[in-house]
Design a protein around this motif. Structure first.
Motif, PDB file in Angstrom:
ATOM      1  N   ASP A  54       0.813  -1.220   0.000  1.00  0.00           N
ATOM      2  CA  ASP A  54       0.000   0.000   0.000  1.00  0.00           C
ATOM      3  C   ASP A  54       0.848   1.272   0.000  1.00  0.00           C
ATOM      4  O   ASP A  54       0.432   2.291   0.550  1.00  0.00           O
ATOM      5  CB  ASP A  54      -0.944   0.032   1.221  1.00  0.00           C
ATOM      6  N   PHE A  55       2.053   1.207  -0.576  1.00  0.00           N
ATOM      7  CA  PHE A  55       2.903   2.393  -0.574  1.00  0.00           C
ATOM      8  C   PHE A  55       3.528   2.612  -1.939  1.00  0.00           C
ATOM      9  O   PHE A  55       4.262   1.763  -2.442  1.00  0.00           O
ATOM     10  CB  PHE A  55       3.992   2.248   0.501  1.00  0.00           C
ATOM     11  N   ILE A  56       3.181   3.734  -2.540  1.00  0.00           N
ATOM     12  CA  ILE A  56       3.855   4.136  -3.771  1.00  0.00           C
ATOM     13  C   ILE A  56       4.668   5.384  -3.435  1.00  0.00           C
ATOM     14  O   ILE A  56       4.126   6.383  -2.965  1.00  0.00           O
ATOM     15  CB  ILE A  56       2.841   4.415  -4.894  1.00  0.00           C
ATOM     16  N   ASP A  57       5.969   5.283  -3.594  1.00  0.00           N
ATOM     17  CA  ASP A  57       6.902   6.304  -3.132  1.00  0.00           C
ATOM     18  C   ASP A  57       6.732   7.597  -3.933  1.00  0.00           C
ATOM     19  O   ASP A  57       7.069   7.668  -5.106  1.00  0.00           O
ATOM     20  CB  ASP A  57       8.328   5.755  -3.295  1.00  0.00           C
ATOM     21  N   SER A  58       6.214   8.620  -3.246  1.00  0.00           N
ATOM     22  CA  SER A  58       5.949   9.881  -3.957  1.00  0.00           C
ATOM     23  C   SER A  58       7.236  10.675  -4.212  1.00  0.00           C
ATOM     24  O   SER A  58       7.210  11.703  -4.870  1.00  0.00           O
ATOM     25  CB  SER A  58       4.944  10.734  -3.173  1.00  0.00           C
ATOM     26  N   ASP A  59       8.359  10.168  -3.686  1.00  0.00           N
ATOM     27  CA  ASP A  59       9.644  10.786  -4.044  1.00  0.00           C
ATOM     28  C   ASP A  59      10.105  10.294  -5.418  1.00  0.00           C
ATOM     29  O   ASP A  59      11.010  10.856  -6.013  1.00  0.00           O
ATOM     30  CB  ASP A  59      10.723  10.429  -3.008  1.00  0.00           C
ATOM     31  N   ILE A  60       9.507   9.194  -5.874  1.00  0.00           N
ATOM     32  CA  ILE A  60       9.901   8.628  -7.174  1.00  0.00           C
ATOM     33  C   ILE A  60       8.812   8.822  -8.215  1.00  0.00           C
ATOM     34  O   ILE A  60       9.073   9.183  -9.349  1.00  0.00           O
ATOM     35  CB  ILE A  60      10.203   7.113  -7.037  1.00  0.00           C
ATOM     36  N   TRP A  61       7.564   8.588  -7.808  1.00  0.00           N
ATOM     37  CA  TRP A  61       6.480   8.476  -8.796  1.00  0.00           C
ATOM     38  C   TRP A  61       5.433   9.578  -8.664  1.00  0.00           C
ATOM     39  O   TRP A  61       5.054   9.951  -7.563  1.00  0.00           O
ATOM     40  CB  TRP A  61       5.765   7.126  -8.661  1.00  0.00           C
ATOM     41  N   THR A  62       4.958  10.027  -9.783  1.00  0.00           N
ATOM     42  CA  THR A  62       3.791  10.891  -9.841  1.00  0.00           C
ATOM     43  C   THR A  62       2.814  10.225 -10.809  1.00  0.00           C
ATOM     44  O   THR A  62       3.096   9.159 -11.339  1.00  0.00           O
ATOM     45  CB  THR A  62       4.196  12.311 -10.270  1.00  0.00           C
ATOM     46  N   PHE A  63       1.642  10.826 -11.004  1.00  0.00           N
ATOM     47  CA  PHE A  63       0.626  10.189 -11.844  1.00  0.00           C
ATOM     48  C   PHE A  63       0.150  11.127 -12.946  1.00  0.00           C
ATOM     49  O   PHE A  63       0.097  12.334 -12.747  1.00  0.00           O
ATOM     50  CB  PHE A  63      -0.604   9.805 -11.005  1.00  0.00           C
ATOM     51  N   ASP A  64      -0.188  10.567 -14.070  1.00  0.00           N
ATOM     52  CA  ASP A  64      -0.991  11.291 -15.049  1.00  0.00           C
ATOM     53  C   ASP A  64      -2.430  10.860 -14.820  1.00  0.00           C
ATOM     54  O   ASP A  64      -2.710   9.666 -14.726  1.00  0.00           O
ATOM     55  CB  ASP A  64      -0.578  10.933 -16.489  1.00  0.00           C
ATOM     56  N   ILE A  65      -3.338  11.827 -14.739  1.00  0.00           N
ATOM     57  CA  ILE A  65      -4.748  11.529 -14.471  1.00  0.00           C
ATOM     58  C   ILE A  65      -5.572  11.960 -15.679  1.00  0.00           C
ATOM     59  O   ILE A  65      -5.258  12.963 -16.316  1.00  0.00           O
ATOM     60  CB  ILE A  65      -5.240  12.317 -13.228  1.00  0.00           C
ATOM     61  N   GLY A  66      -6.608  11.183 -15.990  1.00  0.00           N
ATOM     62  CA  GLY A  66      -7.551  11.599 -17.022  1.00  0.00           C
ATOM     63  C   GLY A  66      -7.450  10.785 -18.284  1.00  0.00           C
ATOM     64  O   GLY A  66      -6.881   9.702 -18.307  1.00  0.00           O
ATOM     65  N   ASN A  67      -8.054  11.326 -19.355  1.00  0.00           N
ATOM     66  CA  ASN A  67      -8.005  10.617 -20.633  1.00  0.00           C
ATOM     67  C   ASN A  67      -7.252  11.392 -21.700  1.00  0.00           C
ATOM     68  O   ASN A  67      -7.368  11.112 -22.895  1.00  0.00           O
ATOM     69  CB  ASN A  67      -9.408  10.225 -21.110  1.00  0.00           C
ATOM     70  N   GLY A  68      -6.482  12.390 -21.249  1.00  0.00           N
ATOM     71  CA  GLY A  68      -5.597  13.104 -22.160  1.00  0.00           C
ATOM     72  C   GLY A  68      -6.343  13.809 -23.272  1.00  0.00           C
ATOM     73  O   GLY A  68      -7.563  13.920 -23.276  1.00  0.00           O
ATOM     74  N   THR A  69      -5.592  14.307 -24.231  1.00  0.00           N
ATOM     75  CA  THR A  69      -6.207  14.913 -25.402  1.00  0.00           C
ATOM     76  C   THR A  69      -6.216  13.855 -26.496  1.00  0.00           C
ATOM     77  O   THR A  69      -5.179  13.251 -26.786  1.00  0.00           O
ATOM     78  CB  THR A  69      -5.367  16.133 -25.859  1.00  0.00           C
ATOM     79  N   ASN A  70      -7.391  13.600 -27.067  1.00  0.00           N
ATOM     80  CA  ASN A  70      -7.550  12.534 -28.058  1.00  0.00           C
ATOM     81  C   ASN A  70      -6.997  11.204 -27.538  1.00  0.00           C
ATOM     82  O   ASN A  70      -6.307  10.488 -28.258  1.00  0.00           O
ATOM     83  CB  ASN A  70      -6.833  12.878 -29.367  1.00  0.00           C
ATOM     84  N   GLY A  71      -7.339  10.879 -26.282  1.00  0.00           N
ATOM     85  CA  GLY A  71      -6.839   9.615 -25.718  1.00  0.00           C
ATOM     86  C   GLY A  71      -5.331   9.579 -25.747  1.00  0.00           C
ATOM     87  O   GLY A  71      -4.730   8.678 -26.306  1.00  0.00           O
ATOM     88  N   TRP A  72      -4.708  10.573 -25.119  1.00  0.00           N
ATOM     89  CA  TRP A  72      -3.255  10.689 -25.026  1.00  0.00           C
ATOM     90  C   TRP A  72      -2.600  10.645 -26.413  1.00  0.00           C
ATOM     91  O   TRP A  72      -1.530  10.076 -26.604  1.00  0.00           O
ATOM     92  CB  TRP A  72      -2.677   9.607 -24.119  1.00  0.00           C
ATOM     93  N   GLY A  73      -3.343  11.240 -27.382  1.00  0.00           N
ATOM     94  CA  GLY A  73      -2.780  11.344 -28.731  1.00  0.00           C
ATOM     95  C   GLY A  73      -2.878  10.072 -29.547  1.00  0.00           C
ATOM     96  O   GLY A  73      -2.476  10.030 -30.701  1.00  0.00           O
ATOM     97  N   ASN A  74      -3.428   8.999 -28.953  1.00  0.00           N
ATOM     98  CA  ASN A  74      -3.477   7.707 -29.649  1.00  0.00           C
ATOM     99  C   ASN A  74      -4.878   7.122 -29.706  1.00  0.00           C
ATOM    100  O   ASN A  74      -5.041   5.948 -30.018  1.00  0.00           O
ATOM    101  CB  ASN A  74      -2.577   6.691 -28.930  1.00  0.00           C
ATOM    102  N   ASN A  75      -5.899   7.931 -29.352  1.00  0.00           N
ATOM    103  CA  ASN A  75      -7.271   7.404 -29.255  1.00  0.00           C
ATOM    104  C   ASN A  75      -7.388   6.256 -28.267  1.00  0.00           C
ATOM    105  O   ASN A  75      -8.159   5.328 -28.462  1.00  0.00           O
ATOM    106  CB  ASN A  75      -7.787   6.981 -30.634  1.00  0.00           C
ATOM    107  N   GLU A  76      -6.596   6.316 -27.205  1.00  0.00           N
ATOM    108  CA  GLU A  76      -6.707   5.306 -26.150  1.00  0.00           C
ATOM    109  C   GLU A  76      -8.054   5.477 -25.451  1.00  0.00           C
ATOM    110  O   GLU A  76      -8.599   6.574 -25.413  1.00  0.00           O
ATOM    111  CB  GLU A  76      -5.560   5.482 -25.144  1.00  0.00           C
ATOM    112  N   GLU A  77      -8.564   4.390 -24.886  1.00  0.00           N
ATOM    113  CA  GLU A  77      -9.938   4.420 -24.369  1.00  0.00           C
ATOM    114  C   GLU A  77     -10.049   4.485 -22.850  1.00  0.00           C
ATOM    115  O   GLU A  77     -11.134   4.516 -22.311  1.00  0.00           O
ATOM    116  CB  GLU A  77     -10.700   3.183 -24.887  1.00  0.00           C
ATOM    117  N   GLN A  78      -8.895   4.478 -22.159  1.00  0.00           N
ATOM    118  CA  GLN A  78      -8.961   4.410 -20.705  1.00  0.00           C
ATOM    119  C   GLN A  78      -8.904   5.797 -20.066  1.00  0.00           C
ATOM    120  O   GLN A  78      -8.438   6.749 -20.662  1.00  0.00           O
ATOM    121  CB  GLN A  78      -7.801   3.574 -20.154  1.00  0.00           C
ATOM    122  N   PHE A  79      -9.381   5.849 -18.832  1.00  0.00           N
ATOM    123  CA  PHE A  79      -9.246   7.035 -17.991  1.00  0.00           C
ATOM    124  C   PHE A  79      -8.257   6.662 -16.898  1.00  0.00           C
ATOM    125  O   PHE A  79      -8.461   5.698 -16.168  1.00  0.00           O
ATOM    126  CB  PHE A  79     -10.610   7.403 -17.389  1.00  0.00           C
TER     127      PHE A  79
END
Lengths: 287, 492
Positions: A54-79
């Motif tokens: 239950d620990f993701i080290d915030s000194d190493i990792w951050t997150f991209d949230i959302g569905n990006g623009t045009n599905g992160w430029g690739n028409n990806e379908e996930q959020f």
């Protein structure tokens, strides 16, 4: 001998050593086959073993949230979310889970973690031990993006001028095949410099495999487990465009669903799907 | 003294060691005798490998199997000197209208636990579909039978992969290969040739993601009777593996690959062969796994009570020609279920419940009983049939009973419509001879239906040679399981 002489001796020695290394390197680069060494970078500078539940080290990792623009430029379908449903650490493993659910207008949720602004480095050995998901429409990746990627203002460069190194990409419908690529000016998207690697008597979705690169000013070596399967050299890149791999890059690990690279999931795709990451390690200093 | 004793101890120790090694070896060789069945995976490379002398054991020619079309070919091979050549006969070939059979290990059976698939290369003289390929059938137990249906042949060589549902079960397998192929198109189907080469069990290592299923992955609920016995094989047992190509390959797997469990063994018990016995009233849910992987789907059995006995027929035997009845001597039949491909879904046939012989059909759409010799029913006035549906049916019972004379020159028939609570008159072609029977069905209760044999002038039926009795569900009506008994012609 005076002090200066001593110094010059030392310099000569260093020069000689460097020369030796260079000769060695040249010898290697003249012969880019699978007999090359893949362990030149030995100084471990970053290691996330995902050993604390239950620990993701915030000194190493951050997150991209959302569905990006045009599905992160690739028409990806996930959020992408950072909910524990989609990203968690359990039993020594980072789990990125793609779920089929209605969420903020998307049909799927998943997660994307990155070291942007936290851990960035030019050159080195980047590797991760991963068990991949399975099924049509699953698109996991372990990749690097130039830290200067942006909208082109200030000190940023637009993609692909900032450079992208894909250590591992995979299509869930091709469970024995991975792809290693570089994208940059003159060799991006469908025109990227890429090579695929196929397992003969194994597959990527039933066990862990190590995916890595060894990135130097002169080349990028790609390996899976103990097999070096490709070397992309500076010369090769410069035949198509500009080598943009002399600046710091950050790491991205994500599990996309659908998109141009693989197509949408079909009725046989089983959800949820998981990408399991045992560790991520980065080394620097080559010889 | 001490030293000597020590030496003695040492010697003893050595002796013991020696003994234990020897005894260990003996034990090993004993075990080896049990476990050391050949582990050869090859079946046909350039010649049969370790198969019985006859190489190909055909299905029964009496059932229409053609034994002429099997051989090898030295001119068409995928690799090496020889391939298997199969000449699929035309549907009206005098030597039999289809070809099929098995290859059997010549020894006591092979240990195939080290493999994960049966593979071979094949090509056709034309594009065609081979109905079945597989392994695990030895015509003795068929305990670990596996079938892959409807493989598509190309006119170039292609590799085919049949995954093993759970290789750990195959410690002594004799059934090396099975195939069955009919011609192309409708009767009389057109014959063709196909070749198979490099037939062998392999450890591919790149097949994975098992997705076993029963009852099409559904949670099925059925009403059954106490004392009933049936096989889980009737519930679409399947194993699916993802191949290296990314394709999900689904095979039919014998019940013995599955570990079944019952939620209440006082109601339902499943044995190692997948035979379910209903031993008490109540409800029990059957679930399963293969090699630790849960099987999708389940079967919940609601067991109400004992199976009701069909009303005993009272007519004198001299006035009756019986097809299926415990009360009379039956005429010979070829089958009570022809499993007619490709449209029939009906499973089941003759079963015994509490000492009573009945016909039980599940997954019903239509089913045929074929008489061995054509029957002259000219003297008969009625056809009688007892039907029981286990479920309490609210709506939509609509069936057709067809008495058929199908011979080399013509086909004539009488069709009888049987409607239930919501009777619907059909205007579809072929129903012109229908008459309503006003049968009113109740769940779990036998209903006797007496169908008058009408004059040939009305129906066209040639009564001198009736050889087929077909029961059919029509108009998408809601009939899924039937019990049938006391099937006979009589004269009043």
């Amino acid at each position: 001998m005076d002090k200066n002489n001593k110094n010059s001796m030392r310099i000569t020695t260093t020069l000689l050593k460097t020369l030796c290394v260079l000769v060695l390197l040249i010898a290697f680069s003249c012969n880019p086959d699978e007999t090359q060494t893949v362990a030149e970078f030995k100084n471990l500078v970053l290691s996330d073993e995902f050993d604390t539940d239950d620990f993701i080290d915030s000194d190493i990792w951050t997150f991209d949230i959302g569905n990006g623009t045009n599905g992160w430029g690739n028409n990806e379908e996930q959020f992408y979310t950072k909910r524990t449903e989609n990203v968690s650490v359990q039993n020594g493993t980072l789990i990125i889970k793609a779920i089929k659910e209605d969420y903020s207008g998307s049909d799927y949720t998943s997660s994307k973690i990155l070291t942007k602004g936290l851990k960035e480095q030019a050159y080195g050995r980047f590797e991760a031990r991963i068990q991949l998901p399975t099924g049509q429409g699953m698109w996991p990746a372990f990749w690097l993006l130039g830290a200067n990627c942006g909208d082109g203002t200030a000190d940023t460069e637009v993609w692909p001028n900032c450079g992208e190194i894909d250590i591992m990409e995979y299509r869930g419908q091709e469970p024995t095949v991975v792809h290693g690529s570089v994208h940059g000016p003159g060799y991006a998207a469908g025109n990227a410099i890429t090579k695929t690697y196929a397992l003969e008597n194994d597959r990527f979705d039933t066990g862990f495999h190590v995916f890595g690169i060894e990135w130097t000013p002169g080349y990028i070596n790609y390996y899976v487990d103990d097999v070096l399967y490709n070397q992309i050299t500076r010369q090769q890149v410069e035949e198509k465009g500009t080598w943009v791999f002399d600046q710091p890059f950050y790491i991205i690990i994500n599990l996309a669903v659908g998109g141009n690279f693989i197509g949408a999931p079909n009725e046989e795709t089983v959800f949820p799907q998981t990408m399991l990451i045992d560790y991520v390690r980065v080394y620097n200093k080559y010889l | 003294m001490k030293t000597i004793k020590y030496k003695y101890t040492k010697a003893t120790f050595l002796l013991l060691l020696l003994l234990s090694i020897t005894s260990c070896e003996r034990e090993l060789s004993d075990k080896a005798e049990f476990a050391n069945y050949g582990t050869t995976g090859d079946i046909f490379i350039d010649a049969p490998v370790g198969l019985t002398d006859q190489f190909f054991v055909s299905f029964d020619p009496a059932g229409g199997a053609n034994t002429e079309g099997f051989g090898t070919d030295e001119s068409v091979t995928y690799q090496g000197e020889s391939a298997i050549r199969i000449d699929v006969p035309a549907g009206d070939d005098v030597n039999g209208g289809y070809i099929g059979g098995i290859f059997v290990d010549r020894g006591v059976g092979r240990n195939l636990t080290g493999y994960d698939a049966l593979t071979f290369w094949a090509k056709g003289s034309t594009t065609a579909t081979v109905g079945l390929v597989g392994f695990g059938t030895d015509f003795i137990e068929d305990k670990y039978a596996v079938g892959l249906e409807n493989i598509k042949l190309s006119t170039d060589w292609r590799k085919y992969t049949i995954p093993i549902p759970d290789a750990s079960k195959l410690i002594q397998e004799k059934g090396m290969f099975i195939f069955s192929a009919g011609g192309i198109g409708t009767f009389p189907e057109m014959g063709y040739t196909f070749w198979m080469d490099e037939l062998k069990f392999e450890k591919l290592g790149n097949i994975g993601q098992p997705q076993p299923a029963m009852a099409s992955g559904e949670d099925r609920v059925e009403t059954k009777f106490l004392g009933d016995q049936f096989s889980m094989a009737d519930y679409s047992l399947r194993q699916t593996f993802n191949l290296a190509s990314g394709i999900n390959q689904t095979v039919i797997a014998a019940p013995s690959y599955f570990s079944f469990s019952s939620s209440d063994i006082e109601v339902a018990r499943v044995n190692e062969s997948g035979i379910v016995s209903l031993v008490g009233s109540g409800s029990a849910k059957i679930t399963a796994s293969i090699a630790g992987v849960s099987v999708a789907g389940s079967l919940t059995l609601n067991v109400a009570g004992g199976f009701p006995v069909a009303p005993a027929p009272t007519l004198a035997a001299s006035n009756v020609i019986s097809i299926f009845s415990d009360g009379y001597t039956d005429v010979a039949v070829n089958y009570y279920n022809g499993f007619w491909q490709p449209y029939q879904t009906t499973l089941g046939g003759e079963i015994t419940i509490d000492g009573q012989n009945v016909l039980n059909y599940t997954n019903f759409n239509f089913v045929g009983t074929q008489l061995t010799a054509p029957l002259d029913i000219s003297e008969m006035t009625h056809f009688s049939i007892d039907i029981l549906m286990p479920e309490v049916l609210a709506t939509d019972i609509d069936m057709l009973i067809v008495l058929k004379n199908e011979n080399a020159t013509e086909t004539t028939l009488q069709q009888q419509r049987i409607g239930g609570q919501t009777y619907q008159w059909s205007t579809q072609t072929g129903d012109i001879n229908d008459t309503e029977s006003n049968a009113t069905f109740e769940g779990g209760v036998w209903k006797t239906i007496k169908i008058p044999i009408r004059p040939t002038a009305e129906t066209g039926l040639d009564k001198t040679g009736v050889n087929l009795i077909i029961i059919e569900r029509i108009k998408s009506s809601n009939v899924t399981e039937l019990h049938i008994d006391n099937l006979y012609f009589y004269k009043e």
